[in-house]
Design an enzyme around this catalytic site. Sequence first.
Site, PDB file in Angstrom:
ATOM      1  N   ASP A 147       0.820  -1.216   0.000  1.00 42.70           N
ATOM      2  CA  ASP A 147       0.000   0.000   0.000  1.00 42.70           C
ATOM      3  C   ASP A 147       0.858   1.272   0.000  1.00 42.70           C
ATOM      4  O   ASP A 147       2.099   1.212  -0.049  1.00 42.70           O
ATOM      5  CB  ASP A 147      -0.927  -0.068   1.226  1.00 42.70           C
ATOM      6  CG  ASP A 147      -2.268   0.582   0.999  1.00 42.70           C
ATOM      7  OD1 ASP A 147      -2.372   1.441   0.110  1.00 42.70           O
ATOM      8  OD2 ASP A 147      -3.211   0.251   1.744  1.00 42.70           O
ATOM      9  N   ASP A 207      -9.918   3.517  -3.570  1.00 42.58           N
ATOM     10  CA  ASP A 207     -10.618   2.282  -3.171  1.00 42.58           C
ATOM     11  C   ASP A 207     -12.011   2.166  -3.766  1.00 42.58           C
ATOM     12  O   ASP A 207     -12.781   3.125  -3.784  1.00 42.58           O
ATOM     13  CB  ASP A 207     -10.771   2.244  -1.647  1.00 42.58           C
ATOM     14  CG  ASP A 207      -9.444   2.056  -0.947  1.00 42.58           C
ATOM     15  OD1 ASP A 207      -8.394   2.223  -1.591  1.00 42.58           O
ATOM     16  OD2 ASP A 207      -9.472   1.749   0.258  1.00 42.58           O
TER      17      ASP A 207
HETATM   18  C1  GAL Z   1      -6.140   1.300   1.397  1.00 47.85           C
HETATM   19  C2  GAL Z   1      -6.162   0.298   0.271  1.00 47.85           C
HETATM   20  C3  GAL Z   1      -7.270  -0.705   0.560  1.00 47.85           C
HETATM   21  C4  GAL Z   1      -6.987  -1.399   1.879  1.00 47.85           C
HETATM   22  C5  GAL Z   1      -6.786  -0.372   2.992  1.00 47.85           C
HETATM   23  C6  GAL Z   1      -6.304  -1.018   4.285  1.00 47.85           C
HETATM   24  O1  GAL Z   1      -5.164   2.241   1.150  1.00 47.85           O
HETATM   25  O2  GAL Z   1      -6.366   0.949  -0.957  1.00 47.85           O
HETATM   26  O3  GAL Z   1      -7.397  -1.627  -0.513  1.00 47.85           O
HETATM   27  O4  GAL Z   1      -5.841  -2.206   1.737  1.00 47.85           O
HETATM   28  O5  GAL Z   1      -5.869   0.628   2.624  1.00 47.85           O
HETATM   29  O6  GAL Z   1      -6.119  -0.104   5.319  1.00 47.85           O
END
Ligand code: GAL
Length: 431
Positions: A147, A207
């Site tokens: 991430d 997301d």
């Molecule tokens: C976001 C990511 C998500 C998930 C989340 C977890 O940045 O895009 O898919 O992994 O963090 O905290």
Amino acid sequence: MLWLALLALNVCLCSAFDNGLGKKPQMGWNSWNKFGCDINETVILSTAQKMKELGLLEYGYEYIVMDDCYALKQRDPVTHKIVEDPDKFPNGILDLSNKIHDLGFKFGMYSSAGKYTCAGYPGSLHYEEIDADTFANDWEIDYLKYDNCFNEGNSGTAKISYERYNNMSQALLNTGRPIFYSLCQWGEDHVWDWGSTLANSWRISGDIYDNFDRYDDRCPCETYECPGLQGYSCSINNILEKAVPLGQKASEFSGWNDLDSLEVGNGGMTTSEYKAHFTLWAILKSPLVLGNDVTGMSDEDFAIVTNKAIIAINQDGSRPANRMWKRKTEGGYLHLFTNSLNNGTTVVTLYNSGDAVKDTTVEFSDIFFGDKKSAAKSYTFSELWTNDTFTAEKKFKTDIGEHSVKIWWLDCPEEYCGTSEDNSKRFDFEY
Ligand code: GAL
């Protein structure tokens, strides 16, 4: 001096990213969309067990990926390793990993190229070697989703981001364990231009949210070329528009645009919207990663994610679909996509994102744009959700419901469009 030049050449030849993985978009399940931070060994293991029982492994869903929130908030003060939360994993993550492997699946985990993960757990920035070692050797993982939160300002140019993500890429390669490397950089810093040189797939947007087309300020970008925040709460249609022009960046030689995990089964869309979501993700060669609670999956949702022909198109290794036209209609657009598969056949997808049923005519000169020879032939069209077939030349007429897709495989191989028991069972479901 000559040996120096040869060494440089060798380094150059060896530096193209090849961990032997990612020739096809990855398939599996990820905990985030449904469970967020409410994960523990029971959630992950019961998912794997149910996926095995449902036969999802045989359909290709092979990676079980545990997302954020598995760790304690502090690293081990002596070893500096990430420590699993003993309340969530009383038997430890290696035990979970072993059990997932024993069921025949591969095991994936998550970290961030930042000081913290997005939920505030330790991130891997500056700890790449230690963490890659933990992932590969202590927990024996096969997949890492990486991430972008808390990156301490190490972003803003492709070069800076590239270096940050490359550090983990190298650390994973150095472990010697084949680990699928899935970037979650939200499409920032033109990741599609450099992701292929260090990873197997890369997210291209903020997301996903379980919604068809709702506008949301938290997902402010309308196209892939976006200077601002990628955010979250992005609808299916928002992500689609970002993904379509980027198809040319994905292939079996480079890696795949990741449109984010699927929402099928999470309850926010109608059955026909979920069929559209699944079909579009498949033809654009996104990873097909389930994001629902498979232990409570309905027969309809199961039928959607196990459409063998559509999975076969996704897993064909050929490039993502091209959009041949997009026409304004009430409350949305009609879109025509084509896929050219590696066996020489063609797939045609018509997608109506609008609010009314539409009649339309599709010209073969649009399906086979620039290829007069193919446009002049006659084809048998097999629709992959209804099993309806017809034969046509030059053009065909059809109607298409609101928020719906129709997807036809032209001269479809018998194993996908024949009358096998498996296929007829699938088509028993009413949509
Ligand atoms: C976001 C990511 C998500 C998930 C989340 C977890 O940045 O895009 O898919 O992994 O963090 O905290």
